[in-house]
Design a protein around this motif. Structure first.
Motif, PDB file in Angstrom:
ATOM      1  N   MET A  55      39.370  50.762  31.660  1.00 27.76           N
ATOM      2  CA  MET A  55      39.245  52.128  30.990  1.00 27.76           C
ATOM      3  C   MET A  55      39.933  52.363  29.991  1.00 27.76           C
ATOM      4  O   MET A  55      39.717  53.032  29.055  1.00 27.76           O
ATOM      5  N   LEU A  56      41.509  51.803  30.043  1.00 27.23           N
ATOM      6  CA  LEU A  56      42.349  52.039  28.828  1.00 27.23           C
ATOM      7  C   LEU A  56      41.715  51.210  27.630  1.00 27.23           C
ATOM      8  O   LEU A  56      42.466  51.557  26.555  1.00 27.23           O
ATOM      9  N   GLN A  57      40.955  50.389  27.470  1.00 30.51           N
ATOM     10  CA  GLN A  57      40.331  49.557  26.660  1.00 30.51           C
ATOM     11  C   GLN A  57      39.373  50.431  25.874  1.00 30.51           C
ATOM     12  O   GLN A  57      38.810  50.139  24.688  1.00 30.51           O
ATOM     13  N   ILE A  58      38.834  51.620  26.477  1.00 29.30           N
ATOM     14  CA  ILE A  58      38.019  52.532  25.721  1.00 29.30           C
ATOM     15  C   ILE A  58      38.562  53.415  24.608  1.00 29.30           C
ATOM     16  O   ILE A  58      39.740  54.010  24.952  1.00 29.30           O
ATOM     17  N   ASP A  59      38.349  53.333  23.624  1.00 24.88           N
ATOM     18  CA  ASP A  59      38.885  54.317  22.384  1.00 24.88           C
ATOM     19  C   ASP A  59      38.781  55.695  22.934  1.00 24.88           C
ATOM     20  O   ASP A  59      37.985  56.261  23.476  1.00 24.88           O
ATOM     21  N   ASP A  60      40.179  56.455  22.674  1.00 24.56           N
ATOM     22  CA  ASP A  60      40.324  57.625  22.722  1.00 24.56           C
ATOM     23  C   ASP A  60      39.945  58.371  24.350  1.00 24.56           C
ATOM     24  O   ASP A  60      39.905  59.503  24.669  1.00 24.56           O
TER      25      ASP A  60
ATOM     26  N   GLN B   8      40.173  51.129  61.798  1.00 26.79           N
ATOM     27  CA  GLN B   8      41.192  50.513  62.146  1.00 26.79           C
ATOM     28  C   GLN B   8      40.527  49.061  62.498  1.00 26.79           C
ATOM     29  O   GLN B   8      41.266  48.259  62.429  1.00 26.79           O
ATOM     30  N   GLN B   9      39.143  49.062  62.711  1.00 22.44           N
ATOM     31  CA  GLN B   9      38.594  47.584  62.837  1.00 22.44           C
ATOM     32  C   GLN B   9      38.678  46.966  61.556  1.00 22.44           C
ATOM     33  O   GLN B   9      38.732  45.567  61.621  1.00 22.44           O
ATOM     34  N   THR B  10      38.174  47.611  60.523  1.00 24.21           N
ATOM     35  CA  THR B  10      38.342  47.062  59.162  1.00 24.21           C
ATOM     36  C   THR B  10      39.786  46.719  58.837  1.00 24.21           C
ATOM     37  O   THR B  10      39.554  45.414  58.109  1.00 24.21           O
ATOM     38  N   GLY B  11      40.601  47.591  59.211  1.00 22.44           N
ATOM     39  CA  GLY B  11      42.034  47.256  58.637  1.00 22.44           C
ATOM     40  C   GLY B  11      42.531  47.918  57.723  1.00 22.44           C
ATOM     41  O   GLY B  11      42.016  47.815  56.640  1.00 22.44           O
ATOM     42  N   ILE B  12      43.304  49.058  57.910  1.00 22.08           N
ATOM     43  CA  ILE B  12      43.994  50.016  57.043  1.00 22.08           C
ATOM     44  C   ILE B  12      44.621  49.119  55.878  1.00 22.08           C
ATOM     45  O   ILE B  12      44.520  49.331  54.698  1.00 22.08           O
ATOM     46  N   GLU B  13      45.532  48.079  56.028  1.00 20.41           N
ATOM     47  CA  GLU B  13      46.183  47.328  55.132  1.00 20.41           C
ATOM     48  C   GLU B  13      45.188  46.571  54.213  1.00 20.41           C
ATOM     49  O   GLU B  13      45.390  46.652  53.162  1.00 20.41           O
ATOM     50  N   LYS B  14      44.358  46.040  54.727  1.00 19.40           N
ATOM     51  CA  LYS B  14      43.116  45.437  53.791  1.00 19.40           C
ATOM     52  C   LYS B  14      42.211  46.619  52.881  1.00 19.40           C
ATOM     53  O   LYS B  14      42.012  46.349  51.757  1.00 19.40           O
ATOM     54  N   ILE B  15      42.194  47.519  53.583  1.00 20.96           N
ATOM     55  CA  ILE B  15      41.262  48.559  52.902  1.00 20.96           C
ATOM     56  C   ILE B  15      42.271  49.106  51.650  1.00 20.96           C
ATOM     57  O   ILE B  15      41.961  49.194  50.424  1.00 20.96           O
ATOM     58  N   GLN B  16      43.527  49.360  51.707  1.00 18.65           N
ATOM     59  CA  GLN B  16      44.464  49.712  50.899  1.00 18.65           C
ATOM     60  C   GLN B  16      44.529  48.708  50.019  1.00 18.65           C
ATOM     61  O   GLN B  16      44.558  48.883  48.581  1.00 18.65           O
ATOM     62  N   ALA B  17      44.770  47.349  49.967  1.00 23.33           N
ATOM     63  CA  ALA B  17      44.843  46.337  49.108  1.00 23.33           C
ATOM     64  C   ALA B  17      43.753  46.161  48.342  1.00 23.33           C
ATOM     65  O   ALA B  17      43.763  46.056  47.122  1.00 23.33           O
ATOM     66  N   HIS B  18      42.475  46.321  48.854  1.00 22.42           N
ATOM     67  CA  HIS B  18      41.386  46.397  48.317  1.00 22.42           C
ATOM     68  C   HIS B  18      41.191  47.331  46.915  1.00 22.42           C
ATOM     69  O   HIS B  18      40.903  47.204  45.868  1.00 22.42           O
ATOM     70  N   GLU B  19      41.514  48.577  47.536  1.00 25.12           N
ATOM     71  CA  GLU B  19      41.457  49.878  46.822  1.00 25.12           C
ATOM     72  C   GLU B  19      42.504  49.905  45.696  1.00 25.12           C
ATOM     73  O   GLU B  19      42.334  50.244  44.437  1.00 25.12           O
ATOM     74  N   ASN B  20      43.769  49.372  45.930  1.00 30.95           N
ATOM     75  CA  ASN B  20      44.854  49.151  44.806  1.00 30.95           C
ATOM     76  C   ASN B  20      44.311  48.137  43.848  1.00 30.95           C
ATOM     77  O   ASN B  20      44.518  48.330  42.792  1.00 30.95           O
ATOM     78  N   ALA B  21      43.405  47.025  44.172  1.00 28.92           N
ATOM     79  CA  ALA B  21      42.878  45.967  43.318  1.00 28.92           C
ATOM     80  C   ALA B  21      41.829  46.859  42.295  1.00 28.92           C
ATOM     81  O   ALA B  21      41.889  46.565  41.126  1.00 28.92           O
ATOM     82  N   LEU B  22      40.896  47.517  43.082  1.00 27.28           N
ATOM     83  CA  LEU B  22      39.950  48.209  42.235  1.00 27.28           C
ATOM     84  C   LEU B  22      40.693  49.183  41.256  1.00 27.28           C
ATOM     85  O   LEU B  22      40.199  49.305  40.039  1.00 27.28           O
ATOM     86  N   LEU B  23      41.730  49.905  41.727  1.00 23.88           N
ATOM     87  CA  LEU B  23      42.509  50.927  40.814  1.00 23.88           C
ATOM     88  C   LEU B  23      43.250  50.159  39.618  1.00 23.88           C
ATOM     89  O   LEU B  23      43.001  50.334  38.506  1.00 23.88           O
ATOM     90  N   ALA B  24      43.626  48.769  39.937  1.00 22.69           N
ATOM     91  CA  ALA B  24      44.309  48.068  38.820  1.00 22.69           C
ATOM     92  C   ALA B  24      43.197  47.587  37.832  1.00 22.69           C
ATOM     93  O   ALA B  24      43.478  47.687  36.659  1.00 22.69           O
ATOM     94  N   TYR B  25      42.168  47.087  38.203  1.00 22.63           N
ATOM     95  CA  TYR B  25      41.119  46.776  37.657  1.00 22.63           C
ATOM     96  C   TYR B  25      40.518  47.622  36.770  1.00 22.63           C
ATOM     97  O   TYR B  25      40.194  47.624  35.272  1.00 22.63           O
TER      98      TYR B  25
END
Length: 414
Positions: free
Chosen positions: A324-329, A302-319
């Motif tokens: 990874m989709l650039q890796i053949d097969d 809660q001190q870190t911020g659930i929304e901030k955590i979620q945004a960071h993890e979503n950015a990691l997921l997109a990146y």
């Protein structure tokens, strides 16, 4: 990447990482890249210190003592109950039952509400993406009660086929037991719609929140679910402690789960009367220290911020998905439009365990296998996957390390 960087800068990841001692480890003389967060998250100093502090300064049994240590331990234990109530938006603290984890929470419902309310010919509805802990208890119950277990299928993207869910619902449906977030695919299910549709046919809803609670802002009253289960170790807390939330009226109407000390009001050889909620379901000496330390994990999130955590993890997921989709097969399993930071993948005919071992040699920790979702793996015709899962302390540099590690492993295996 510009968007990812902007979001990344809103979360002080370097400062956060410094609070997780295990992340400072090296394996094979390389800094660890921990990407097995869907199995369990690492623990910050706040949690570790809370656990140590309890045993050093407070250790005593709870609820039954009048000496100072017992009263202090009881206060700390019950403070966690209040913290959980606030964290998930429950109406009252007595709606919070402490268990060993999600698995025990689900089994508690199956063995109390289920045995009391499920009868021959009744139907329980689950999905094809359920963890074994949300399959097996219902199979056991259905076999005992001669009830019917029905399964909502998923499409090729790993999303529930909601048209089929609607078709499967009927007046015979007594319970929908569904995961909020798939541990294998990362899919976020439309849980509010599911709950509304289930209630419209008179069914109750149990939500497996094991993977959701760490990623999403959970408000059980807004969701209007009847039961919600999660585990402490998935939200940066200790292992061996979890939560079952249930609506108060339901919990009061259900029979007891285990008999013993603490869950009683009065005992004689002729008759026993039971304690009020929540103690009715907390027989024996509980996992006191880990429950006390769970509050530190909740406070940390809660001190870190659930929304901030979620945004960071979503950015990691997109990146990570893009890289990874650039890796053949390489094929990603679980491409839902709405998902959390989980990427399950396979590369050509490389067995997931072989990939996992080679990544481990590079100090990259991922999970391999069927992830306790064998029916889901059968749906996709595969033995299992390699699963990388992200948390608040992961970085874009670690994603780069994962991609390089996969590419290096491919060269060694093909």
């Amino acid at each position: 990447m510009e968007t990812a960087s902007a979001i990344f800068n809103t979360l002080p990841v370097s400062e956060i990482r410094s609070q997780f001692p295990l992340l400072q480890r090296t394996i094979n003389n390389k800094p660890i890249v921990y990407l097995d967060n869907a199995a369990t998250t690492q623990k910050p100093w706040a949690v570790i210190n809370a656990l140590r502090d309890f045993y050093v300064n407070t250790n005593a049994n709870i609820h039954r003592g009048i000496h100072t240590l017992a009263e202090e331990a009881t206060t700390a234990y019950e403070a966690t109950r209040l913290a959980v109530q606030s964290f998930i938006g429950a109406a009252a603290p007595e709606e919070i039952i402490f268990t060993r984890g999600t698995t025990e929470s689900i089994n508690l419902v199956a063995n109390t509400w289920g045995k009391q309310n499920i009868h021959e010919g009744d139907e329980i509805l689950i999905s094809a993406m359920e963890h074994h802990s949300n399959i097996v208890p219902w199979q056991i119950l259905c076999a005992e009660k001669k009830a019917v277990l029905k399964v909502v299928p998923v499409n090729d993207a790993g999303e529930l086929i909601m048209e089929e869910f609607e078709k499967l619902l009927s007046p015979k449906t007594k319970l929908v037991a569904i995961t909020y977030v798939s541990n294998s695919l990362g899919t976020i299910n439309p849980i509010s719609d599911i709950i509304t549709m289930a209630h419209n046919v008179g069914a109750l809803v149990l939500v497996d929140g094991a993977q959701a609670t760490v990623h999403l802002n959970i408000q059980v009253q807004q969701l209007n679910c009847d039961f919600y289960a999660f585990s402490g170790h998935k939200i940066y807390g200790p292992t061996g402690v979890g939560v079952l939330y249930g609506k108060k009226a339901l919990l009061e109407s259900m029979p007891v789960f285990m008999g013993g000390g603490e869950m009683i009001k009065e005992v004689s050889f002729e008759k026993t009367t039971y304690a009020v909620l929540p103690y009715k379901y907390e027989a024996g000496t509980p996992n006191i220290a880990d429950t006390v330390a769970l509050k530190a994990a909740i406070d940390f999130m809660q001190q870190t911020g659930i929304e901030k955590i979620q945004a960071h993890e979503n950015a990691l997921l997109a990146y990570a998905t893009d890289k990874m989709l650039q890796i053949d097969d390489l094929r990603i399993y679980g491409t839902a439009q709405n998902k959390t930071g989980v990427i399950s993948f396979l590369v050509k005919n490389i067995h997931p365990q072989d990939m996992g071992v080679l990544l481990d040699n590079q100090a990259i920790a991922v999970r391999t296998g069927h992830h306790c979702t064998q029916p889901l793996m059968h749906r996709f015709g595969i033995p299992g996957t390699v699963r990388a899962s992200f948390a608040m302390y992961n970085t874009f540099e670690e994603v780069d390390a994962l991609v390089k590690g996969i590419e290096k492993s491919i060269k060694m295996l093909l």
